[in-house]
Design a protein around this motif. Structure first.
Motif: not given
Length: 175
Positions: A50-66, A68-76
């Protein structure tokens, strides 16, 4: 994560990171136990499929720590001429540091660059880190009779999923 200088690194999600988004979602969801919404806390996050289409659309974002590991995300997704925030989750260990707001601001900048006039989302009206938080981020409630067909479909899916046991709102932020 927000660094000492207030800068947070946001980037697009990599497909191999999708299981990490599920972990973030599960951890963030536990907060709903504290407000008597155990069903929401126990709700399973989006599947990798279910998450993969957001990635393909370029609308899956992560905030990363130092590291480069995701600590938060947003899909739109694109709905009714706006970018609709389908999910934004911050791991509780990184909450209350502006990480979620940083993700929203990054999405707003993408929308402006594309000529998209607004961001929309649906949220719980009475949960402190939901509607009151989004209002502080510039979102305003949208009356039911002003919803476009795409947002009406989102609300119908949410109702079918049982989310309407608690008051829900559609909110919009003009850009």
């Amino acid at each position: 994560m927000v660094a000492h200088n207030g800068v947070m690194r946001v980037r697009e999600v990599r497909v191999e990171e999708l299981p990490l988004l599920q972990e973030i979602e599960r951890a963030a969801g536990r907060c709903f136990d504290e407000v008597g919404m155990a069903e929401i806390a126990a709700d399973e996050p989006f599947s990798v499929e279910e998450l993969a289409p957001f990635v393909r659309a370029g609308l899956a974002l992560v905030a990363v720590d130092g590291s480069d590991r995701p600590v938060a995300y947003l899909v739109a997704e694109r709905i009714d001429g706006a970018l609709h925030v389908e999910q934004v989750s911050v791991h509780p260990a990184h909450a209350r540091r502006g990480v979620g707001r940083g993700l929203l601001e990054h999405l707003a900048a993408l929308a402006v660059a594309e000529g998209v006039p607004a961001l929309t989302l649906t949220t719980f009206a009475e949960v402190p880190w939901n509607a009151p938080y989004y209002a502080r981020c510039g979102f305003r409630p949208v009356p039911e009779d002003a919803l476009g067909p795409g947002l009406r479909a989102v609300r119908a899916r949410e109702a079918a999923h049982g989310l309407d046991r608690w008051p829900r709102l559609v909110m919009r932020r003009e850009l």
